[in-house]
Design a protein around this motif. Structure first.
Motif, PDB file in Angstrom:
ATOM      1  N   ALA A   1      13.266   9.709  21.673  1.00  0.00           N
ATOM      2  CA  ALA A   1      12.989   9.135  22.995  1.00  0.00           C
ATOM      3  C   ALA A   1      13.166   7.617  22.978  1.00  0.00           C
ATOM      4  CB  ALA A   1      11.573   9.495  23.439  1.00  0.00           C
ATOM      5  N   LEU A   2      12.840   6.995  21.852  1.00  0.00           N
ATOM      6  CA  LEU A   2      13.008   5.546  21.728  1.00  0.00           C
ATOM      7  C   LEU A   2      14.487   5.170  21.817  1.00  0.00           C
ATOM      8  CD1 LEU A   2      11.668   2.797  21.143  1.00  0.00           C
ATOM      9  CD2 LEU A   2      11.986   3.275  18.708  1.00  0.00           C
ATOM     10  N   ARG A   3      15.332   5.927  21.144  1.00  0.00           N
ATOM     11  CA  ARG A   3      16.773   5.656  21.227  1.00  0.00           C
ATOM     12  C   ARG A   3      17.261   5.824  22.660  1.00  0.00           C
ATOM     13  NH1 ARG A   3      21.865   7.517  21.482  1.00  0.00           N
ATOM     14  NH2 ARG A   3      23.409   6.759  19.961  1.00  0.00           N
ATOM     15  N   ASP A   4      16.868   6.923  23.296  1.00  0.00           N
ATOM     16  CA  ASP A   4      17.287   7.177  24.673  1.00  0.00           C
ATOM     17  C   ASP A   4      16.806   6.073  25.608  1.00  0.00           C
ATOM     18  OD1 ASP A   4      18.464   9.530  23.856  1.00  0.00           O
ATOM     19  OD2 ASP A   4      16.830  10.820  24.556  1.00  0.00           O
ATOM     20  N   GLY A   5      15.530   5.679  25.447  1.00  0.00           N
ATOM     21  CA  GLY A   5      14.948   4.683  26.332  1.00  0.00           C
ATOM     22  C   GLY A   5      15.595   3.319  26.191  1.00  0.00           C
ATOM     23  N   MET A   6      15.815   2.891  24.955  1.00  0.00           N
ATOM     24  CA  MET A   6      16.424   1.579  24.732  1.00  0.00           C
ATOM     25  C   MET A   6      17.866   1.551  25.222  1.00  0.00           C
ATOM     26  SD  MET A   6      14.831   0.408  21.033  1.00  0.00           S
ATOM     27  CE  MET A   6      15.435  -1.285  21.189  1.00  0.00           C
ATOM     28  N   LEU A   7      18.537   2.685  25.145  1.00  0.00           N
ATOM     29  CA  LEU A   7      19.915   2.764  25.631  1.00  0.00           C
ATOM     30  C   LEU A   7      19.945   2.741  27.159  1.00  0.00           C
ATOM     31  CD1 LEU A   7      22.844   3.077  24.624  1.00  0.00           C
ATOM     32  CD2 LEU A   7      22.538   5.550  24.784  1.00  0.00           C
ATOM     33  N   THR A   8      19.065   3.508  27.778  1.00  0.00           N
ATOM     34  CA  THR A   8      19.024   3.597  29.241  1.00  0.00           C
ATOM     35  C   THR A   8      18.662   2.262  29.884  1.00  0.00           C
ATOM     36  OG1 THR A   8      18.394   5.935  29.135  1.00  0.00           O
ATOM     37  CG2 THR A   8      17.943   4.779  31.199  1.00  0.00           C
ATOM     38  N   THR A   9      17.751   1.520  29.263  1.00  0.00           N
ATOM     39  CA  THR A   9      17.297   0.249  29.832  1.00  0.00           C
ATOM     40  C   THR A   9      18.151  -0.941  29.398  1.00  0.00           C
ATOM     41  OG1 THR A   9      15.690   0.064  28.012  1.00  0.00           O
ATOM     42  CG2 THR A   9      14.907   0.997  30.091  1.00  0.00           C
ATOM     43  N   GLY A  10      19.210  -0.685  28.658  1.00  0.00           N
ATOM     44  CA  GLY A  10      20.127  -1.754  28.278  1.00  0.00           C
ATOM     45  C   GLY A  10      19.648  -2.632  27.141  1.00  0.00           C
ATOM     46  N   LEU A  11      18.686  -2.144  26.362  1.00  0.00           N
ATOM     47  CA  LEU A  11      18.208  -2.925  25.222  1.00  0.00           C
ATOM     48  C   LEU A  11      19.138  -2.781  24.023  1.00  0.00           C
ATOM     49  CD1 LEU A  11      14.369  -2.187  25.423  1.00  0.00           C
ATOM     50  CD2 LEU A  11      15.728  -3.913  26.618  1.00  0.00           C
ATOM     51  N   ILE A  12      19.828  -1.655  23.972  1.00  0.00           N
ATOM     52  CA  ILE A  12      20.869  -1.447  22.970  1.00  0.00           C
ATOM     53  C   ILE A  12      22.118  -0.948  23.685  1.00  0.00           C
ATOM     54  CG2 ILE A  12      19.263  -0.964  21.081  1.00  0.00           C
ATOM     55  CD1 ILE A  12      19.836   2.011  21.434  1.00  0.00           C
ATOM     56  N   ASP A  13      23.247  -1.074  23.016  1.00  0.00           N
ATOM     57  CA  ASP A  13      24.514  -0.656  23.606  1.00  0.00           C
ATOM     58  C   ASP A  13      25.313   0.095  22.542  1.00  0.00           C
ATOM     59  OD1 ASP A  13      26.485  -1.186  26.027  1.00  0.00           O
ATOM     60  OD2 ASP A  13      27.638  -1.477  24.181  1.00  0.00           O
ATOM     61  N   GLU A  14      26.051   1.107  22.957  1.00  0.00           N
ATOM     62  CA  GLU A  14      26.841   1.877  21.996  1.00  0.00           C
ATOM     63  C   GLU A  14      28.324   1.891  22.341  1.00  0.00           C
ATOM     64  OE1 GLU A  14      25.568   5.938  21.845  1.00  0.00           O
ATOM     65  OE2 GLU A  14      25.684   6.222  24.023  1.00  0.00           O
TER      66      GLU A  14
ATOM     67  N   ARG B   1      19.203  -8.782  26.044  1.00  0.00           N
ATOM     68  CA  ARG B   1      17.954  -8.346  26.676  1.00  0.00           C
ATOM     69  C   ARG B   1      17.068  -7.628  25.658  1.00  0.00           C
ATOM     70  NH1 ARG B   1      14.725  -7.196  30.576  1.00  0.00           N
ATOM     71  NH2 ARG B   1      13.908  -5.091  30.936  1.00  0.00           N
ATOM     72  N   GLY B   2      17.683  -6.872  24.761  1.00  0.00           N
ATOM     73  CA  GLY B   2      16.917  -6.189  23.731  1.00  0.00           C
ATOM     74  C   GLY B   2      16.185  -7.169  22.834  1.00  0.00           C
ATOM     75  N   ARG B   3      16.872  -8.240  22.444  1.00  0.00           N
ATOM     76  CA  ARG B   3      16.238  -9.277  21.619  1.00  0.00           C
ATOM     77  C   ARG B   3      15.078  -9.928  22.373  1.00  0.00           C
ATOM     78  NH1 ARG B   3      18.927 -10.957  17.084  1.00  0.00           N
ATOM     79  NH2 ARG B   3      21.033 -10.112  16.778  1.00  0.00           N
ATOM     80  N   GLU B   4      15.294 -10.141  23.671  1.00  0.00           N
ATOM     81  CA  GLU B   4      14.264 -10.778  24.491  1.00  0.00           C
ATOM     82  C   GLU B   4      13.009  -9.907  24.579  1.00  0.00           C
ATOM     83  OE1 GLU B   4      13.625 -12.083  29.175  1.00  0.00           O
ATOM     84  OE2 GLU B   4      15.661 -11.793  28.384  1.00  0.00           O
ATOM     85  N   VAL B   5      13.203  -8.620  24.842  1.00  0.00           N
ATOM     86  CA  VAL B   5      12.064  -7.707  24.981  1.00  0.00           C
ATOM     87  C   VAL B   5      11.329  -7.549  23.656  1.00  0.00           C
ATOM     88  CG1 VAL B   5      11.402  -5.306  25.423  1.00  0.00           C
ATOM     89  CG2 VAL B   5      13.022  -6.456  26.943  1.00  0.00           C
ATOM     90  N   LEU B   6      12.067  -7.358  22.578  1.00  0.00           N
ATOM     91  CA  LEU B   6      11.433  -7.214  21.269  1.00  0.00           C
ATOM     92  C   LEU B   6      10.682  -8.486  20.889  1.00  0.00           C
ATOM     93  CD1 LEU B   6      14.205  -5.322  19.256  1.00  0.00           C
ATOM     94  CD2 LEU B   6      12.012  -4.408  20.024  1.00  0.00           C
ATOM     95  N   GLY B   7      11.270  -9.636  21.198  1.00  0.00           N
ATOM     96  CA  GLY B   7      10.607 -10.898  20.909  1.00  0.00           C
ATOM     97  C   GLY B   7       9.308 -11.036  21.681  1.00  0.00           C
TER      98      GLY B   7
ATOM     99  N   ARG C   1      21.280  -7.618   4.591  1.00  0.00           N
ATOM    100  CA  ARG C   1      22.617  -7.037   4.649  1.00  0.00           C
ATOM    101  C   ARG C   1      22.611  -5.666   5.309  1.00  0.00           C
ATOM    102  NH1 ARG C   1      24.804  -7.210  -1.361  1.00  0.00           N
ATOM    103  NH2 ARG C   1      26.578  -6.227  -0.304  1.00  0.00           N
ATOM    104  N   ARG C   2      21.446  -5.072   5.403  1.00  0.00           N
ATOM    105  CA  ARG C   2      21.329  -3.753   6.009  1.00  0.00           C
ATOM    106  C   ARG C   2      21.685  -3.809   7.494  1.00  0.00           C
ATOM    107  NH1 ARG C   2      15.564  -0.580   6.385  1.00  0.00           N
ATOM    108  NH2 ARG C   2      16.314   1.409   7.245  1.00  0.00           N
ATOM    109  N   ALA C   3      22.259  -2.745   8.013  1.00  0.00           N
ATOM    110  CA  ALA C   3      22.659  -2.700   9.417  1.00  0.00           C
ATOM    111  C   ALA C   3      21.455  -2.899  10.335  1.00  0.00           C
ATOM    112  CB  ALA C   3      23.322  -1.363   9.724  1.00  0.00           C
ATOM    113  N   MET C   4      21.679  -3.603  11.434  1.00  0.00           N
ATOM    114  CA  MET C   4      20.616  -3.791  12.425  1.00  0.00           C
ATOM    115  C   MET C   4      20.235  -2.452  13.044  1.00  0.00           C
ATOM    116  SD  MET C   4      19.726  -7.096  13.271  1.00  0.00           S
ATOM    117  CE  MET C   4      19.680  -7.342  15.037  1.00  0.00           C
ATOM    118  N   LEU C   5      21.245  -1.679  13.403  1.00  0.00           N
ATOM    119  CA  LEU C   5      21.039  -0.397  14.061  1.00  0.00           C
ATOM    120  C   LEU C   5      22.089   0.603  13.599  1.00  0.00           C
ATOM    121  CD1 LEU C   5      20.515  -1.632  17.724  1.00  0.00           C
ATOM    122  CD2 LEU C   5      18.807  -0.344  16.430  1.00  0.00           C
ATOM    123  N   ARG C   6      21.673   1.819  13.433  1.00  0.00           N
ATOM    124  CA  ARG C   6      22.620   2.904  13.202  1.00  0.00           C
ATOM    125  C   ARG C   6      21.921   4.207  13.538  1.00  0.00           C
ATOM    126  NH1 ARG C   6      21.683   5.574   8.578  1.00  0.00           N
ATOM    127  NH2 ARG C   6      20.301   4.622   7.043  1.00  0.00           N
ATOM    128  N   ASP C   7      22.708   5.228  13.761  1.00  0.00           N
ATOM    129  CA  ASP C   7      22.145   6.529  14.093  1.00  0.00           C
ATOM    130  C   ASP C   7      21.728   7.284  12.838  1.00  0.00           C
ATOM    131  OD1 ASP C   7      22.227   6.548  16.890  1.00  0.00           O
ATOM    132  OD2 ASP C   7      24.356   7.070  16.902  1.00  0.00           O
TER     133      ASP C   7
END
Length: 227
Positions: free
Chosen positions: A123-136, A145-151, A161-167
């Motif tokens: 649900a977190l992945r779906d929500g962040m994608l729907t609200t434009g906090l992440i993009d694929e 916007r994602g950085r702003e909200v998390l901040g 060196r690890r990826a910021m985001l991945r599935d």
């Protein structure tokens, strides 16, 4: 040669005590050998031998901090392998009410190494994608916007060196949840901020304080079916 290598890896996890230790380490923390001995219900000397085998196979690493020595999962790829095997086992028919309740709790929210998995994780992945906090559109990326909200929520993302985001395929929901530095930071902050609590055996309890911050992340916790 590949067949032999696969058999050797499988043999390491075929031992119930070593399997118990690996499952315990999936909570993302570093454990002492004594703690792992308790989790596997074996003597400390026996646990030390098992840790040596797991280290030689590349499943775990030893970490020294002062006079103390700890053991943790070697890297996220190992954690995912163990998670997938564990979830395959979880899908066997459960026996008894206690086992059924435990499985339902793990399906709702659990740790997958250092990030959230289960219904809440998906649900977190779906929500962040729907609200434009992440993009694929060009691979998973954190938007401005994602950085702003998390901040604003106080989530600090560590450098590395690890990826910021991945599935990461969720083997209970059978859909992707988020892995990487961003969800790892979110889980860590969520626990310290009192949004989430670790319940043992990788289960995570979502606390009332999580409703507002998770809503900011696009997740309606009240709408999720709880165990």
């Amino acid at each position: 040669m590949e067949t032999i290598a696969l058999a050797e890896v499988a043999a390491v996890l075929a031992d119930p005590s070593r399997a118990s230790m690996c499952l315990a380490l999936l909570d993302g923390r570093a454990w002492t050998v004594t703690e792992l001995a308790g989790a596997a219900e074996v003597a400390a000397s026996t646990a030390s031998e098992h840790v040596t085998k797991l280290t030689e196979a590349g499943f775990v690493v030893r970490v020294k901090q002062g006079r103390h020595s700890y053991v943790r999962i070697a890297d996220p790829r190992v954690a995912e392998l163990i998670e997938h095997l564990a979830q395959h086992a979880e899908h066997r028919p459960v026996k008894g009410l206690r086992s059924s309740v435990r499985v339902k709790r793990l399906e709702f929210a659990r740790t997958c190494y250092d990030h959230l998995a289960g219904t809440v994780g998906v649900a977190l992945r779906d929500g962040m994608l729907t609200t434009g906090l992440i993009d694929e559109a060009d691979g998973l990326t954190l938007t401005a916007r994602g950085r702003e909200v998390l901040g604003a929520l106080g989530v600090e993302i560590a450098d590395g060196r690890r990826a910021m985001l991945r599935d990461c395929l969720d083997w209970t929901v059978r859909r992707d949840h988020l892995a990487g530095r961003v969800p790892a930071a979110l889980l860590s902050h969520g626990v310290s901020a009192g949004w989430l609590s670790r319940e043992g055996n990788r289960a995570v309890k979502v606390l009332p304080a999580a409703e507002k911050p998770f809503a900011d992340l696009g997740v309606d916790l009240a709408g999720l079916r709880r165990p």
